[in-house]
Design an enzyme around this catalytic site. Structure first.
Site, mmCIF file in Angstrom:
data_model
loop_
_atom_site.group_PDB
_atom_site.id
_atom_site.type_symbol
_atom_site.label_atom_id
_atom_site.label_comp_id
_atom_site.label_asym_id
_atom_site.label_seq_id
_atom_site.Cartn_x
_atom_site.Cartn_y
_atom_site.Cartn_z
ATOM 1 N N LEU A 161 90.889 44.978 13.972
ATOM 2 C CA LEU A 161 90.486 44.560 12.626
ATOM 3 C C LEU A 161 90.203 45.756 11.718
ATOM 4 O O LEU A 161 89.975 46.873 12.190
ATOM 5 C CB LEU A 161 89.217 43.688 12.730
ATOM 6 N N SER A 162 90.210 45.489 10.424
ATOM 7 C CA SER A 162 89.771 46.498 9.458
ATOM 8 C C SER A 162 88.318 46.879 9.771
ATOM 9 O O SER A 162 87.485 46.003 9.995
ATOM 10 C CB SER A 162 89.872 45.919 8.047
ATOM 11 N N GLY A 163 88.027 48.161 9.849
ATOM 12 C CA GLY A 163 86.663 48.599 10.144
ATOM 13 C C GLY A 163 86.355 48.683 11.631
ATOM 14 O O GLY A 163 85.226 49.024 12.015
ATOM 15 N N GLY A 195 87.433 50.818 13.697
ATOM 16 C CA GLY A 195 87.302 52.206 14.139
ATOM 17 C C GLY A 195 88.606 52.811 14.641
ATOM 18 O O GLY A 195 88.598 53.885 15.249
ATOM 19 N N LYS A 196 89.721 52.135 14.360
ATOM 20 C CA LYS A 196 91.029 52.619 14.814
ATOM 21 C C LYS A 196 91.313 54.050 14.355
ATOM 22 O O LYS A 196 91.608 54.927 15.163
ATOM 23 C CB LYS A 196 92.161 51.718 14.264
ATOM 24 N N SER A 197 91.226 54.266 13.041
ATOM 25 C CA SER A 197 91.586 55.581 12.501
ATOM 26 C C SER A 197 90.579 56.641 12.913
ATOM 27 O O SER A 197 90.950 57.797 13.160
ATOM 28 C CB SER A 197 91.700 55.514 10.976
ATOM 29 N N SER A 233 97.946 45.693 12.227
ATOM 30 C CA SER A 233 99.060 45.007 12.925
ATOM 31 C C SER A 233 98.580 43.733 13.615
ATOM 32 O O SER A 233 98.548 43.664 14.850
ATOM 33 C CB SER A 233 99.741 45.957 13.920
#
Lengths: 207, 207
Positions: free
Chosen positions: B40-42, B44-46, B113
């Protein structure tokens, strides 16, 4: 308005990589850069690009060829050869070249890229990002390319079996101020060595 | 038929690089691979991806983050957030990831994605090319992501100011068989080290 000039993305915030470009250049012992090979089909763009990739790799540098034919199997498989699709084709590979250069690689982009305005756009994308960009005109005359016709495309174009074929039924804008023009016909190694010298001279790679 | 499933390119002949993948892996002391961070957005992927890029780079490996927000400024600036555009967005970055992995880099692709079928397509693109692909599920619960809301997007989505927002007004398909799931909330370094161990264990990088 063409597809490539419309901006639909919103709510997007730029995120910087934690690895600085300087640190990357330091570790790679080279500067990221895009070498943009332009010229007619059969001019020898990819031959020189692949040879140069080989020469760079064996010297320990990080290089990679982006090739019109290869990219059209993947990234740009949903594009054809109309003016709009050609423009979007070049825009996308220009953006991908920028990402590779930003990653610290020397990317050898080999695309007919017949329109000056499209090549100018790719140059602008790099300059805006502070990345080295060099236009290399593989200046082989149409008559020679047509004589070679390695993919039997000129023959098909002459018979009208291919539409919008550069040099036959679609224009090629000769580069106005390319960083390099390669006029050596028939000896790809000589051309590749010229580019290699250019990269040393301009501090993209170091001996 | 969606744009991404139509193939318009014709008269295209595959050209192989003169530098073999084996030679490249030998020189780089690593295998090219795509690590696909989804969540999800937020979530912590990046954050994890950039941290891992840093850890890899300082160990002498060649890594690069492809980031949803960054790519949308360039390559995919002509795409929005409709289902079709999301699909094309992921298809393009999947193809670009493949090119980076083929160039011998470890590419850290960080994209929400949300759709299983799109992630499956990207996996298939890599498997077809014989390239390593690892799906990494950054498994942070919606409630935590919404609490963090680093870009103030969840608040906007709840107010209806953003349409098709993943987790709120657009679905997220939980990965069925990811190579890794990261459930450590709040400690990105722990997550990054887990992935690093995975890369050593699976012979993508060598000590």
């Amino acid at each position: 308005m063409s597809e490539s000039s419309s901006v639909k993305s919103t709510n997007v915030i730029w995120q910087n990589s934690r690895v600085s470009r300087e640190r990357r250049e330091d570790l790679f012992n080279q500067r990221g850069a895009t070498l943009w090979f332009t010229g007619l089909s059969g001019a020898g763009k990819s031959t020189v690009a692949f040879l140069l990739e080989h020469l760079l790799t064996e010297r320990g540098f990080k290089a990679y060829v982006l090739d019109g034919d290869n990219v059209r199997h993947g990234l740009n498989s949903n594009l054809g050869f109309s003016d709009n699709d050609r423009e979007e084709n070049i825009r996308r590979v220009g953006e991908v070249s920028k990402l590779f250069a930003d990653a610290g690689l020397i990317v050898l982009s080999s695309f007919i890229s017949p329109f000056q305005k499209d090549r100018q756009l790719v140059r602008a994308i790099h300059e805006k990002a502070g990345l080295a960009f060099m236009e290399i005109f593989v200046d082989t005359p149409l008559s020679v390319c047509e004589e070679r016709d390695p993919k039997n495309l000129y023959a098909k174009a002459r018979r009208g079996e291919i539409r919008d074929f550069t040099g036959i039924s679609s224009p090629y804008d000769v580069p106005e101020n390319p960083e390099l023009s390669l006029q050596t016909q028939g000896e790809p190694l000589e051309s590749a060595m010229l580019v290699l010298d250019y990269l040393y001279d301009h501090d993209i790679i170091r001996a």
